[in-house]
Each structure stands twice: as structure tokens, then as C-alpha cells.
Design a protein around this motif. Structure first.
Motif, PDB file in Angstrom:
ATOM      1  N   LEU A 110       0.846  -1.205   0.000  1.00  8.07           N
ATOM      2  CA  LEU A 110       0.000   0.000   0.000  1.00  8.07           C
ATOM      3  C   LEU A 110       0.876   1.247   0.000  1.00  8.07           C
ATOM      4  N   VAL A 111       2.050   1.127   0.638  1.00  8.31           N
ATOM      5  CA  VAL A 111       2.990   2.241   0.713  1.00  8.31           C
ATOM      6  C   VAL A 111       3.920   2.257  -0.506  1.00  8.31           C
ATOM      7  N   LEU A 112       4.401   1.078  -0.926  1.00  8.35           N
ATOM      8  CA  LEU A 112       5.444   0.997  -1.957  1.00  8.35           C
ATOM      9  C   LEU A 112       4.901   0.972  -3.384  1.00  8.35           C
ATOM     10  N   ASN A 113       3.733   0.388  -3.597  1.00  9.43           N
ATOM     11  CA  ASN A 113       3.124   0.267  -4.930  1.00  9.43           C
ATOM     12  C   ASN A 113       3.986  -0.492  -5.936  1.00  9.43           C
ATOM     13  N   ALA A 114       4.558  -1.608  -5.499  1.00  9.77           N
ATOM     14  CA  ALA A 114       5.334  -2.453  -6.416  1.00  9.77           C
ATOM     15  C   ALA A 114       4.382  -3.148  -7.380  1.00  9.77           C
ATOM     16  N   GLU A 115       4.842  -3.306  -8.609  1.00 14.58           N
ATOM     17  CA  GLU A 115       4.030  -3.944  -9.648  1.00 14.58           C
ATOM     18  C   GLU A 115       3.922  -5.457  -9.437  1.00 14.58           C
ATOM     19  N   ASN A 116       4.980  -6.047  -8.868  1.00 10.71           N
ATOM     20  CA  ASN A 116       5.041  -7.497  -8.678  1.00 10.71           C
ATOM     21  C   ASN A 116       5.359  -7.827  -7.227  1.00 10.71           C
ATOM     22  N   LEU A 117       4.856  -8.983  -6.786  1.00 14.83           N
ATOM     23  CA  LEU A 117       5.100  -9.458  -5.429  1.00 14.83           C
ATOM     24  C   LEU A 117       5.607 -10.894  -5.483  1.00 14.83           C
ATOM     25  N   MET A 118       6.455 -11.228  -4.514  1.00 17.43           N
ATOM     26  CA  MET A 118       6.900 -12.611  -4.338  1.00 17.43           C
ATOM     27  C   MET A 118       6.833 -12.915  -2.854  1.00 17.43           C
ATOM     28  N   VAL A 119       6.245 -14.046  -2.521  1.00 17.15           N
ATOM     29  CA  VAL A 119       6.192 -14.529  -1.144  1.00 17.15           C
ATOM     30  C   VAL A 119       6.815 -15.912  -1.152  1.00 17.15           C
ATOM     31  N   THR A 120       7.765 -16.152  -0.239  1.00 15.40           N
ATOM     32  CA  THR A 120       8.432 -17.448  -0.214  1.00 15.40           C
ATOM     33  C   THR A 120       8.888 -17.821   1.190  1.00 15.40           C
ATOM     34  N   ASN A 121       8.889 -19.112   1.444  1.00 10.42           N
ATOM     35  CA  ASN A 121       9.541 -19.638   2.646  1.00 10.42           C
ATOM     36  C   ASN A 121      10.727 -20.520   2.236  1.00 10.42           C
ATOM     37  N   GLY A 122      11.149 -20.359   0.993  1.00 13.86           N
ATOM     38  CA  GLY A 122      12.274 -21.130   0.468  1.00 13.86           C
ATOM     39  C   GLY A 122      11.858 -22.459  -0.129  1.00 13.86           C
ATOM     40  N   LEU A 123      10.708 -22.951   0.290  1.00 13.98           N
ATOM     41  CA  LEU A 123      10.195 -24.220  -0.214  1.00 13.98           C
ATOM     42  C   LEU A 123       9.049 -23.980  -1.194  1.00 13.98           C
ATOM     43  N   ASN A 124       8.177 -23.046  -0.851  1.00 14.75           N
ATOM     44  CA  ASN A 124       7.048 -22.669  -1.699  1.00 14.75           C
ATOM     45  C   ASN A 124       7.193 -21.210  -2.080  1.00 14.75           C
ATOM     46  N   HIS A 125       7.034 -20.937  -3.373  1.00 14.53           N
ATOM     47  CA  HIS A 125       7.164 -19.575  -3.890  1.00 14.53           C
ATOM     48  C   HIS A 125       5.854 -19.183  -4.564  1.00 14.53           C
ATOM     49  N   TYR A 126       5.418 -17.962  -4.289  1.00 11.34           N
ATOM     50  CA  TYR A 126       4.220 -17.421  -4.921  1.00 11.34           C
ATOM     51  C   TYR A 126       4.591 -16.103  -5.579  1.00 11.34           C
ATOM     52  N   PHE A 127       4.187 -15.960  -6.835  1.00  9.91           N
ATOM     53  CA  PHE A 127       4.482 -14.761  -7.610  1.00  9.91           C
ATOM     54  C   PHE A 127       3.163 -14.125  -8.014  1.00  9.91           C
ATOM     55  N   CYS A 128       3.065 -12.820  -7.859  1.00  9.07           N
ATOM     56  CA  CYS A 128       1.832 -12.106  -8.200  1.00  9.07           C
ATOM     57  C   CYS A 128       2.163 -10.828  -8.950  1.00  9.07           C
ATOM     58  N   GLN A 129       1.238 -10.454  -9.814  1.00 10.46           N
ATOM     59  CA  GLN A 129       1.295  -9.144 -10.442  1.00 10.46           C
ATOM     60  C   GLN A 129       0.098  -8.363  -9.912  1.00 10.46           C
ATOM     61  N   MET A 130       0.336  -7.120  -9.562  1.00  9.85           N
ATOM     62  CA  MET A 130      -0.724  -6.299  -8.991  1.00  9.85           C
ATOM     63  C   MET A 130      -1.671  -5.802 -10.078  1.00  9.85           C
ATOM     64  N   ASP A 131      -2.959  -5.868  -9.771  1.00  7.80           N
ATOM     65  CA  ASP A 131      -3.989  -5.224 -10.579  1.00  7.80           C
ATOM     66  C   ASP A 131      -4.544  -4.125  -9.683  1.00  7.80           C
ATOM     67  N   PHE A 132      -3.909  -2.961  -9.753  1.00  5.21           N
ATOM     68  CA  PHE A 132      -4.268  -1.860  -8.859  1.00  5.21           C
ATOM     69  C   PHE A 132      -5.682  -1.353  -9.119  1.00  5.21           C
ATOM     70  N   GLU A 133      -6.087  -1.381 -10.382  1.00 10.11           N
ATOM     71  CA  GLU A 133      -7.404  -0.873 -10.745  1.00 10.11           C
ATOM     72  C   GLU A 133      -8.521  -1.661 -10.059  1.00 10.11           C
ATOM     73  N   ASN A 134      -8.367  -2.997 -10.023  1.00 16.24           N
ATOM     74  CA  ASN A 134      -9.388  -3.860  -9.421  1.00 16.24           C
ATOM     75  C   ASN A 134      -9.019  -4.306  -7.999  1.00 16.24           C
ATOM     76  N   GLU A 135      -7.923  -3.772  -7.475  1.00 16.91           N
ATOM     77  CA  GLU A 135      -7.459  -4.057  -6.117  1.00 16.91           C
ATOM     78  C   GLU A 135      -7.355  -5.553  -5.826  1.00 16.91           C
ATOM     79  N   LYS A 136      -6.606  -6.244  -6.703  1.00 19.27           N
ATOM     80  CA  LYS A 136      -6.373  -7.679  -6.485  1.00 19.27           C
ATOM     81  C   LYS A 136      -5.021  -8.054  -7.077  1.00 19.27           C
ATOM     82  N   TYR A 137      -4.575  -9.289  -6.771  1.00 16.34           N
ATOM     83  CA  TYR A 137      -3.365  -9.756  -7.425  1.00 16.34           C
ATOM     84  C   TYR A 137      -3.683 -10.905  -8.358  1.00 16.34           C
ATOM     85  N   ILE A 138      -2.874 -10.984  -9.399  1.00 14.49           N
ATOM     86  CA  ILE A 138      -2.986 -12.053 -10.380  1.00 14.49           C
ATOM     87  C   ILE A 138      -1.776 -12.953 -10.162  1.00 14.49           C
ATOM     88  N   PHE A 139      -2.033 -14.220  -9.856  1.00 15.59           N
ATOM     89  CA  PHE A 139      -0.928 -15.141  -9.613  1.00 15.59           C
ATOM     90  C   PHE A 139      -0.232 -15.487 -10.925  1.00 15.59           C
TER      91      PHE A 139
END
Length: 146
Positions: A110-139
Motif C-alpha cells: 500500500l505504501v510501496l506500490n510495487a508492480e510485482n510481489l513474491m512470497v516465499t519460505n524457500g520451499l514454496n514460492h508465490y508470484f503475483c502481479q498487482m492489478d491496482f485498478e481492481n485491487e487484487k493480485y494475479i498469480f
């Protein structure tokens, strides 16, 4: 340390006072090797070696104010113009990725407005692209290369 779901990378280690430290190529210093730091260093190498992101555009563990509270993001990658391209949240391998993890990275974003996100625990990785217009992420199956 535990084998992670990343390619094998060579790291620099040092031992001092019965503790192990790992060298961070971005911060250019040795850091205490914790399970989360192990994941963070793999992600840094993944971004540089596999995704071709320039070291000069990567930043690790910096302060971000979220709702007036000081927090620290794990990793960001900037665009050449200084805007945020990617925000990464790292967890230790034993930490399950939950909705709470996505809520945490969404708050930071909400503060940074990055276009892409990655969440990982080293074993499972999730990649998302932000859809700011519709306030959701696309995996995504993977991150876009630089």
C-alpha cells in the motif's frame, strides 16, 4: 541449513563465537545465518543469477512506514526510474505461507506500490502481479525477467 527449492548457489560463510554468518552481496557484510536469512540470501541470488536483475537495483531490509508503524521489507527491486518493480516477503522454511503472509506484503505494498510481489519460505514460492485498478493480485507461474 535446510535444502531449499532454489538452484544451488555458492555463499561465503564465516564462524565467530560459535555462530555462523553469511555474506550478503547487496548489503556487503556478513549477517547472522538464521533460517529466514538463508531464504533471503537464496532469493537475492535467484534474482541476480536466474532473473538477471541488476544488483544495483536490489535493496534488502530497509525501513518502511506502514500506518505510522516502522516495518522492514525483506527485498525490493527498483526500476531504473526509482519506482518499485518487485517486493519480496521471505519467511523461514518452517513458517507456512498463509493469508496472513499475503496480508502483510499487501500492507507494505500500500505504501510501496510495487508492480510485482513474491512470497516465499524457500520451499514454496508465490508470484503475483498487482492489478491496482481492481485491487487484487494475479498469480503468475514465475517472475518476469529483467
Amino acid at each position: 541449513m535446510q535444502k531449499l527449492n532454489f538452484p544451488n548457489y555458492s555463499f561465503r560463510f564465516k564462524n565467530s563465537e560459535n555462530k555462523t554468518f553469511i555474506f550478503d552481496v547487496i548489503r556487503k557484510k556478513f549477517l547472522l545465518l538464521t533460517p529466514e536469512e538463508w531464504v533471503r540470501q537464496h532469493v537475492v541470488n535467484y534474482l541476480i543469477e536466474e532473473m538477471y536483475y541488476p544488483k544495483s537495483l536490489i535493496n534488502v531490509e530497509k525501513l518502511v512506514k506502514v500506518n505510522g508503524i516502522n516495518k522492514r521489507y525483506d527485498i525490493v527491486v527498483f526500476r531504473n526510474d526509482g519506482s518499485f518493480f518487485l517486493l519480496v516477503e521471505c519467511k523461514a522454511p518452517e513458517v507456512n505461507i498463509t493469508q496472513q503472509t499475503f496480508d502483510q506484503i499487501a500492507q507494505y505494498n500500500l505504501v510501496l506500490n510495487a508492480e510485482n510481489l513474491m512470497v516465499t519460505n524457500g520451499l514454496n514460492h508465490y508470484f503475483c502481479q498487482m492489478d491496482f485498478e481492481n485491487e487484487k493480485y494475479i498469480f503468475l507461474k514465475e517472475l518476469p525477467r529483467f
